[in-house]
Design an enzyme around this catalytic site. Structure first.
Site, PDB file in Angstrom:
ATOM      1  N   ASP A   6       0.874  -1.185   0.000  1.00 37.14           N
ATOM      2  CA  ASP A   6       0.000   0.000   0.000  1.00 37.14           C
ATOM      3  C   ASP A   6       0.909   1.231   0.000  1.00 37.14           C
ATOM      4  O   ASP A   6       2.116   1.136   0.226  1.00 37.14           O
ATOM      5  CB  ASP A   6      -0.894   0.001   1.254  1.00 37.14           C
ATOM      6  N   CYS A  69      -4.285  -1.273  -2.119  1.00 40.75           N
ATOM      7  CA  CYS A  69      -4.450   0.162  -2.296  1.00 40.75           C
ATOM      8  C   CYS A  69      -5.383   0.371  -3.487  1.00 40.75           C
ATOM      9  O   CYS A  69      -5.086  -0.110  -4.596  1.00 40.75           O
ATOM     10  CB  CYS A  69      -3.073   0.778  -2.562  1.00 40.75           C
ATOM     11  N   GLU A 148      -3.888   8.319   9.040  1.00 39.70           N
ATOM     12  CA  GLU A 148      -2.431   8.228   9.276  1.00 39.70           C
ATOM     13  C   GLU A 148      -2.050   8.987  10.549  1.00 39.70           C
ATOM     14  O   GLU A 148      -1.104   8.647  11.235  1.00 39.70           O
ATOM     15  CB  GLU A 148      -1.652   8.774   8.069  1.00 39.70           C
ATOM     16  N   CYS A 180     -11.172   2.697  -0.354  1.00 43.00           N
ATOM     17  CA  CYS A 180      -9.809   3.066   0.056  1.00 43.00           C
ATOM     18  C   CYS A 180      -9.491   2.196   1.257  1.00 43.00           C
ATOM     19  O   CYS A 180     -10.319   2.084   2.177  1.00 43.00           O
ATOM     20  CB  CYS A 180      -9.738   4.543   0.448  1.00 43.00           C
TER      21      CYS A 180
HETATM   22  N1  DGL Z   1      -4.858   3.304   0.900  1.00 37.52           N
HETATM   23  C1  DGL Z   1      -4.866   3.915  -0.417  1.00 37.52           C
HETATM   24  C2  DGL Z   1      -6.107   3.511  -1.177  1.00 37.52           C
HETATM   25  O1  DGL Z   1      -6.660   2.494  -0.906  1.00 37.52           O
HETATM   26  C3  DGL Z   1      -4.880   5.403  -0.463  1.00 37.52           C
HETATM   27  C4  DGL Z   1      -3.925   6.184   0.244  1.00 37.52           C
HETATM   28  C5  DGL Z   1      -3.227   7.197  -0.567  1.00 37.52           C
HETATM   29  O2  DGL Z   1      -3.798   8.170  -1.063  1.00 37.52           O
HETATM   30  O3  DGL Z   1      -2.048   6.986  -0.683  1.00 37.52           O
HETATM   31  O4  DGL Z   1      -6.524   4.173  -2.078  1.00 37.52           O
END
Ligand code: DGL
Length: 261
Positions: A6, A69, A148, A180
């Site tokens: 990710d 991700c 985060e 996400c």
């Molecule tokens: N965890 C990522 C996703 O699923 C997003 C985080 C990011 O913007 O880096 O889209």
């Protein structure tokens, strides 16, 4: 080993889901904390990062790859498939399939990063399967930094979630995809703000379910995966805050190792 990457810490929700659905399987995780977020970057950059991350996981012994991700899944899946000769999973298709099975009113909401929402990938995939389904998407760029930062129960977070969800609420969706992998940790607030009649679907648990089904029907691949309940967690930048958030997301103590790439 199952390789998972990710842009940062959020993908640990996929690790958690794999631990729950496939206990004992060894995992190697890479969180690209030095370059997070991906959601605000161009497709070209995210594709380059995803290729590098996958290469790293393969060097470390990964036999299958999960792109934990949505942002990377929405732009880099084909590039990875072309370059690497091992099973690769993205998080979008399993969430779409689950949402299509779940919706009763053919009205699905999707929330994600700006890059994921702008890619239109969820609409494309849902309407390719069923053109009659209405899809309403909302980009929620503030949610990744809030996760985060560990702002999981703050009144400000609740207010921001409410504001982001309002346009979807008025469109009377009955199913909401958390597009996400950071968002499952905010699920209680999201569920409260969207209302209890809306089914909330996490791309993290949906992909874990898909991987479980795949391994059950692919014994030759399954046999290549080690099962010693040993996982390794790498990040490209390490701060005490990342460690704190990681422990919260995965709901157990873990040790992050810094690896410069
Ligand atoms: N965890 C990522 C996703 O699923 C997003 C985080 C990011 O913007 O880096 O889209």
């Amino acid at each position: 080993m199952i390789g998972i990457f990710d842009s940062g810490i959020g993908g640990l929700t996929v690790v958690r889901a794999i631990m729950d659905q496939l206990p004992g399987y060894d995992m190697i995780y890479f969180g690209d904390t030095a370059r997070t977020p991906y959601g605000t970057k161009s497709s070209r950059t995210v594709i380059d990062y995803a290729l590098e991350n996958t290469e790293f996981l393969i060097q470390q012994g990964a036999k299958i790859i999960i792109m934990a991700c949505n942002t990377a899944s929405s732009v880099a899946f084909e590039a990875l498939q072309q370059k690497f000769d091992l099973p690769i999973f993205e998080v979008i298709t399993p969430a779409v399939e689950l949402a299509l099975k779940t919706t009763r009113k053919s009205a699905i909401g999707v929330i994600g990063t700006r890059a994921t929402v702008n890619s239109g990938i969820y609409e494309k995939k849902i309407n390719a399967r069923n053109p009659d389904v209405r899809v309403h998407s909302a980009a929620c760029p503030l949610l990744v930094p809030l996760v985060e930062e560990g702002w999981l129960k703050k009144p400000e977070t609740r207010m921001i979630v409410k504001k982001y969800l309002h346009p979807l609420k008025v469109r009377q969706i009955d199913t909401l995809i958390l597009g996400c992998t950071h968002y499952p940790v905010l699920k209680p607030i999201i569920q409260e703000k969207i209302g209890k009649r809306v089914q909330v679907i996490s791309s993290s648990t949906a992909v874990a379910d898909q991987v479980r089904g795949f391994l059950a029907s692919s014994p030759e691949i399954e046999a290549q995966l080690s099962k010693n309940s040993e996982s390794r967690f790498y990040v490209s930048d390490l701060t005490p805050q990342f460690e704190k958030t990681a422990r919260f997301v995965i709901r157990q103590p873990i040790r992050l190792q810094n690896v410069s790439k």
